[in-house]
Design a protein around this motif. Structure first.
Motif, PDB file in Angstrom:
ATOM      1  N   SER A  66      97.556  -0.202  14.753  1.00  0.00           N
ATOM      2  CA  SER A  66      98.910  -1.270  15.405  1.00  0.00           C
ATOM      3  C   SER A  66      98.239  -1.880  15.665  1.00  0.00           C
ATOM      4  O   SER A  66      97.307  -2.290  14.567  1.00  0.00           O
ATOM      5  CB  SER A  66      97.985  -0.680  16.415  1.00  0.00           C
ATOM      6  N   PHE A  77      95.281  12.497  10.761  1.00  0.00           N
ATOM      7  CA  PHE A  77      97.024  11.582  11.074  1.00  0.00           C
ATOM      8  C   PHE A  77      96.766  10.277  10.915  1.00  0.00           C
ATOM      9  O   PHE A  77      95.265   9.903  11.383  1.00  0.00           O
ATOM     10  CB  PHE A  77      97.140  11.893  12.490  1.00  0.00           C
ATOM     11  N   TYR A 136      95.533  -2.608  12.879  1.00  0.00           N
ATOM     12  CA  TYR A 136      93.999  -2.016  13.348  1.00  0.00           C
ATOM     13  C   TYR A 136      94.882  -0.391  12.565  1.00  0.00           C
ATOM     14  O   TYR A 136      95.954  -0.704  13.271  1.00  0.00           O
ATOM     15  CB  TYR A 136      93.834  -2.153  14.995  1.00  0.00           C
ATOM     16  N   GLU A 150      96.078  -5.008  16.828  1.00  0.00           N
ATOM     17  CA  GLU A 150      94.933  -4.555  18.430  1.00  0.00           C
ATOM     18  C   GLU A 150      95.488  -5.726  19.217  1.00  0.00           C
ATOM     19  O   GLU A 150      95.765  -6.518  19.477  1.00  0.00           O
ATOM     20  CB  GLU A 150      93.560  -5.137  17.761  1.00  0.00           C
ATOM     21  N   GLY A 151      94.920  -4.312  20.463  1.00  0.00           N
ATOM     22  CA  GLY A 151      95.268  -5.232  21.617  1.00  0.00           C
ATOM     23  C   GLY A 151      97.050  -5.127  22.248  1.00  0.00           C
ATOM     24  O   GLY A 151      96.972  -5.952  23.904  1.00  0.00           O
ATOM     25  N   ASN A 152      97.725  -5.159  21.640  1.00  0.00           N
ATOM     26  CA  ASN A 152      98.912  -5.587  22.448  1.00  0.00           C
ATOM     27  C   ASN A 152     100.224  -4.390  21.903  1.00  0.00           C
ATOM     28  O   ASN A 152     100.591  -4.273  23.155  1.00  0.00           O
ATOM     29  CB  ASN A 152      98.854  -6.349  20.752  1.00  0.00           C
ATOM     30  N   THR A 153      99.869  -3.156  21.375  1.00  0.00           N
ATOM     31  CA  THR A 153     100.821  -2.345  21.058  1.00  0.00           C
ATOM     32  C   THR A 153     100.663  -0.818  20.664  1.00  0.00           C
ATOM     33  O   THR A 153      99.113  -0.895  20.729  1.00  0.00           O
ATOM     34  CB  THR A 153     101.941  -2.530  19.579  1.00  0.00           C
ATOM     35  N   PRO A 154     100.551  -0.328  21.376  1.00  0.00           N
ATOM     36  CA  PRO A 154     100.320   1.432  20.713  1.00  0.00           C
ATOM     37  C   PRO A 154      99.707   1.539  19.961  1.00  0.00           C
ATOM     38  O   PRO A 154     100.767   0.873  18.841  1.00  0.00           O
ATOM     39  CB  PRO A 154     100.761   2.375  22.208  1.00  0.00           C
ATOM     40  N   LEU A 155      99.269   3.358  19.985  1.00  0.00           N
ATOM     41  CA  LEU A 155      99.326   3.369  18.310  1.00  0.00           C
ATOM     42  C   LEU A 155     100.846   3.916  17.612  1.00  0.00           C
ATOM     43  O   LEU A 155     101.602   4.429  18.502  1.00  0.00           O
ATOM     44  CB  LEU A 155      98.444   4.185  18.208  1.00  0.00           C
ATOM     45  N   VAL A 156     101.322   3.779  16.530  1.00  0.00           N
ATOM     46  CA  VAL A 156     102.062   4.627  16.026  1.00  0.00           C
ATOM     47  C   VAL A 156     101.066   5.305  14.693  1.00  0.00           C
ATOM     48  O   VAL A 156     100.437   4.735  14.153  1.00  0.00           O
ATOM     49  CB  VAL A 156     102.641   3.161  15.162  1.00  0.00           C
ATOM     50  N   PHE A 157     102.329   6.825  14.434  1.00  0.00           N
ATOM     51  CA  PHE A 157     101.230   7.654  13.725  1.00  0.00           C
ATOM     52  C   PHE A 157     101.986   7.856  12.856  1.00  0.00           C
ATOM     53  O   PHE A 157     103.534   7.977  13.503  1.00  0.00           O
ATOM     54  CB  PHE A 157     101.199   9.036  15.215  1.00  0.00           C
ATOM     55  N   GLY A 158     101.868   8.058  12.146  1.00  0.00           N
ATOM     56  CA  GLY A 158     102.208   9.042  11.126  1.00  0.00           C
ATOM     57  C   GLY A 158     102.838  10.499  11.119  1.00  0.00           C
ATOM     58  O   GLY A 158     102.135  10.793  11.785  1.00  0.00           O
ATOM     59  N   LEU A 214      93.232   3.465  12.471  1.00  0.00           N
ATOM     60  CA  LEU A 214      92.268   4.991  12.385  1.00  0.00           C
ATOM     61  C   LEU A 214      93.221   6.068  12.307  1.00  0.00           C
ATOM     62  O   LEU A 214      94.244   5.849  11.660  1.00  0.00           O
ATOM     63  CB  LEU A 214      92.817   4.907  14.158  1.00  0.00           C
TER      64      LEU A 214
END
Lengths: 112, 114
Positions: free
Chosen positions: A93, A89, A32, A95-103, A34
């Protein structure tokens, strides 16, 4: 090790033309994705997302393309407007399992 | 307003001091996240609450950092014995449910440790 990479720190585009922002990821479990937009002294705001079951998602002037085999996604803005000038940015993630990781973000400047 | 509210917007402190940063999420949002953004970097995950409990605190850099959300609404991020490397913008975000999706961010609290 950066799991989400935005290799272009900045991009300059003329008003009315297409802006293409790129993002690569290394974690094949990500499903997933964004894009967030950030103006100075404001928090990031959600722009558009895509699930790995799709390869394209469109919302008005904004389109996100996903190439799972290449672990690459891109954001297209057409036509670009001066108000689009911001830092963009990419985030991912499981989905539903881990927080978002950003560039690290790409600063887009749209020149009138 | 109806958005995520963070206070203070700016905090300057001396090395070694204790700091608290507050986040008031959007009403009804059960999930609350803290991120930290250093200069030239993207937001870096610190901790995630689902209701009152910390569902994932794997991003907290060390035991000087702690966060609470006692009533499932407002959250406080606490930093003990601050160091110059703690200087960053601390972002809070909330979402209406636990599943990761669109996060609604506040404007952040800029912490400067002298």
């Amino acid at each position: 090790d950066q799991q989400v990479k935005q290799n272009s720190p900045s991009l300059s585009v003329q008003e009315g033309r297409i802006s293409i922002l790129n993002c690569d990821y290394t974690n094949s479990m990500f499903d997933y994705f964004l894009w967030y937009k950030k103006y100075p002294a404001e928090g990031p705001t959600f722009l558009i997302s895509i699930s790995s079951i799709k390869d394209k998602n469109e919302d008005g002037r904004f389109t996100v393309f996903l190439n799972k085999s290449a672990k690459h996604l891109s954001l297209h803005i057409v036509p670009s407007q001066p108000g689009d000038s911001a830092v963009y940015f990419c985030a991912a993630s499981v989905e539903g399992n881990t927080p978002l990781v950003f560039g690290k973000g790409t600063r887009l400047s749209v020149i009138a | 307003g109806a958005g995520v509210s963070q206070t203070p917007s700016n905090k300057v402190t001396e090395k070694g001091k204790y700091v608290e940063l507050r986040c008031d999420p959007i009403s009804g949002h059960t999930a609350l996240y803290w991120y930290r953004q250093s200069l030239g970097q993207g937001p870096e995950f610190l901790i995630y609450f689902q209701g009152t409990g910390a569902a994932d605190d794997s991003g907290l850099p060390n035991d000087r950092f702690f966060a609470v959300r006692p009533e499932g609404s407002v959250s406080t991020l606490k930093i003990q014995r601050t160091e110059r490397g703690d200087s960053a913008v601390y972002l809070c975000a909330s979402s209406p449910h636990g599943q990761v999706g669109e996060l609604f961010f506040g404007e952040g609290s800029r912490l400067t440790v002298l």
